[in-house]
Design an enzyme around this catalytic site. Structure first.
Site, short mmCIF file in Angstrom:
data_model
loop_
_atom_site.label_atom_id
_atom_site.label_comp_id
_atom_site.label_asym_id
_atom_site.label_seq_id
_atom_site.Cartn_x
_atom_site.Cartn_y
_atom_site.Cartn_z
N TRP A 24 -14.56 -4.84 3.69
CA TRP A 24 -15.21 -6.04 4.22
C TRP A 24 -16.44 -6.43 3.46
O TRP A 24 -17.52 -6.61 3.99
CB TRP A 24 -15.55 -5.85 5.72
N ARG A 36 -27.65 -3.15 18.34
CA ARG A 36 -27.24 -2.94 16.95
C ARG A 36 -27.82 -4.06 16.10
O ARG A 36 -27.62 -5.23 16.41
CB ARG A 36 -25.71 -2.96 16.87
N TYR A 68 -20.70 -9.36 6.05
CA TYR A 68 -19.83 -9.13 7.20
C TYR A 68 -20.67 -8.77 8.42
O TYR A 68 -21.64 -8.04 8.31
CB TYR A 68 -18.86 -7.98 6.91
N GLU A 99 -23.58 4.05 11.83
CA GLU A 99 -22.11 4.02 12.02
C GLU A 99 -21.37 3.78 10.71
O GLU A 99 -21.81 2.96 9.89
CB GLU A 99 -21.81 2.89 13.02
N ASP A 127 -24.46 -0.52 11.68
CA ASP A 127 -23.08 -0.31 11.20
C ASP A 127 -23.01 -0.61 9.71
O ASP A 127 -23.35 -1.72 9.28
CB ASP A 127 -22.16 -1.27 11.98
N HIS A 170 -20.11 -0.29 7.97
CA HIS A 170 -18.74 -0.75 7.69
C HIS A 170 -18.11 -0.04 6.49
O HIS A 170 -17.46 -0.69 5.65
CB HIS A 170 -18.69 -2.26 7.51
N ARG A 181 -16.09 7.20 17.78
CA ARG A 181 -15.94 5.80 18.18
C ARG A 181 -14.51 5.36 18.44
O ARG A 181 -14.24 4.21 18.80
CB ARG A 181 -16.54 4.89 17.08
N GLU A 191 -13.86 4.09 14.53
CA GLU A 191 -13.19 2.92 15.12
C GLU A 191 -11.82 2.66 14.49
O GLU A 191 -11.01 1.97 15.10
CB GLU A 191 -14.08 1.67 15.07
N GLU A 201 -19.89 0.25 23.21
CA GLU A 201 -20.17 -1.03 22.56
C GLU A 201 -19.75 -2.18 23.47
O GLU A 201 -18.70 -2.13 24.11
CB GLU A 201 -19.39 -1.12 21.24
#
Ligand code: EZ4
Ligand code: CO
Length: 404
Positions: free
Chosen positions: A404, A148, A160, A237, A211, A213, A284, A263, A340
């Site tokens: 974030w 990643r 982040y 992601e 990612d 976020h 996820r 997630e 992950e």
């Protein structure tokens, strides 16, 4: 009857907070489960201590499904991350006990090995594209087949997922949330450049992941997905907020970049539309935040019907117990995609004794009976709880708060 005699909650902070549930039986065999919910650890600890433990004592430890339904339906108030993490801890501990009694590693009870080992992806981070590529090359050297990539955004003070100093990266970095500034425009310009450089430096055979976020709107995510298509990502992601599953209809209409999310989901109902309409490629959601192995089995089997594979969350704020359970699960299910892997520190692994191993880009949960992780309670007691929160982001041009 294999009777539950005691259950206790262990809160420990060896570098970050972990909540662990230990269930003991009348025959001496015990099991442990993870209940860590980053930034809300004590809420789950209380849920377990005050509301679950009293109802567990005296029950038959072998009745995993029945106990799951008892806590899910019996509470009247369903779902939510606190409830589902608490139920997950019970579930993991009971599966641990059952597998120990059987004398088998957990994956054998879940159907046995569907593969020899588990493909994992790691994180490569840096303040600049060059630093990120350098970190990625180091990880490629270590054997990782999937990486990643996250880099700082030029013009933004912090990002982040990118460590500030040289120390190991820990997202929950302050006892009152740090506030950062975010610019979608700057990010959208820089991200494709990172992947152009990444593909060039790392070659065609490495899987690349990214990612977001949850920071973009659906149409921005659609644009980013299109811009990244030439670099053939394994997945993109959390490109948008996941509150509204219909967001993904817009993204899907515009890009062939594979999509992953989940997630922060805690129940199959958070992802029903996403899966049923085939709006995502990877789910996820993970063992600790989604009700444990019992609920994740239902999710994985449901997802399999719609060509959605698993790609479980595995950051360091999930304890080694969750990592172990995830690896057993990954071994046994048909529609496994990737796992992950963010290694825990030596200090954390001096408290949680692990049995899983990494070799050449793949992991294996080990052959010890149970899930294979134990906790050293004496050591754990040396590290009391320390409040720590994830940062928040405000848009640079004022106004809205994003994740974030
Ligand atoms: O931000 O686990 O994909 N991994 C991630 C993680 C999460 C943290 C939040 O607790 O997004 O770094
Ligand atoms: Co993520």
């Amino acid at each position: 009857m294999l009777k539950i005699e005691s259950a206790r909650v262990i809160v420990s902070s060896p570098g970050r907070n972990f909540v662990t549930l230990k269930i003991e039986t009348n025959e001496g065999v015990y099991g442990i489960g993870d209940a860590t919910l980053n930034g809300r650890e004590l809420a789950v600890a209380s849920y377990l201590q005050d509301h679950i433990v009293p109802c567990l004592i005296g029950r038959d430890a072998h009745r995993i499904e029945d106990i799951w339904q008892f806590f899910y339906r019996g509470a009247y108030w369903r779902r939510g991350p606190v409830t589902m993490s608490a139920i997950a801890a019970v579930d993991m501990a009971l599966w641990d006990i059952k597998a120990k009694v059987a004398g088998l590693p957990l994956y054998q009870l879940l159907g046995g090995a569907a593969r020899d080992n588990v493909l994992v992806y790691c994180h490569a981070n840096g303040k600049t594209v060059e630093e990120t590529i350098e970190d990625a090359l180091k990880h490629k050297e270590m054997g990782y087949k999937a990486i990643r990539l996250q880099a700082g955004v030029p013009g933004l003070k912090s990002t982040y997922g990118v460590p500030k100093g040289k120390e190991a990266y820990e997202p929950a970095d302050a006892d009152i949330p740090t506030e950062n500034l975010w610019s979608t425009e700057k990010y959208m310009r820089s991200c494709p450049k990172l992947f152009e450089a990444g593909r060039q430096a790392l070659g065609d055979d490495i899987h690349l992941l990214h990612d977001v976020h949850h920071r973009l709107t659906p149409i921005e995510a659609a644009r980013l997905g299109k811009d990244l298509e030439p670099y053939r990502l394994f997945w993109l992601e959390d490109s948008v907020d996941d509150d509204n599953q219909e967001n993904f209809r817009i993204i899907r209409r515009h890009t062939t970049t594979p999509l992953a999310i989940g997630e922060i989901f805690n129940s199959v109902w958070d992802m029903k539309t996403l899966i049923q309409e085939q709006l995502i490629d990877y789910i996820r959601s993970t063992i600790v935040h989604t009700g444990g192995i019992t609920h994740l089995r239902q999710i994985a089997h449901f997802a399999d019907l719609f060509n959605v594979k698993t790609g479980f969350h595995g950051a360091t704020d999930l304890s080694p117990i969750t990592m172990a359970c995830a690896l057993h699960f990954d071994m046994a299910i048909h529609n496994f995609g990737i796992q992950e892997h963010m290694p825990h520190s030596e200090l954390m692994e001096s408290i949680f004794k692990i049995g899983y191993t990494f070799e050449d880009g793949f992991m294996h949960p080990g052959e010890a009976p149970g899930h294979g992780v134990d906790i050293d309670e004496k050591e754990a007691a040396k590290y009391p709880y320390k409040r720590a929160y994830l940062p928040v982001n405000r848009l640079e041009q004022g106004g809205a708060m994003t994740n974030w």
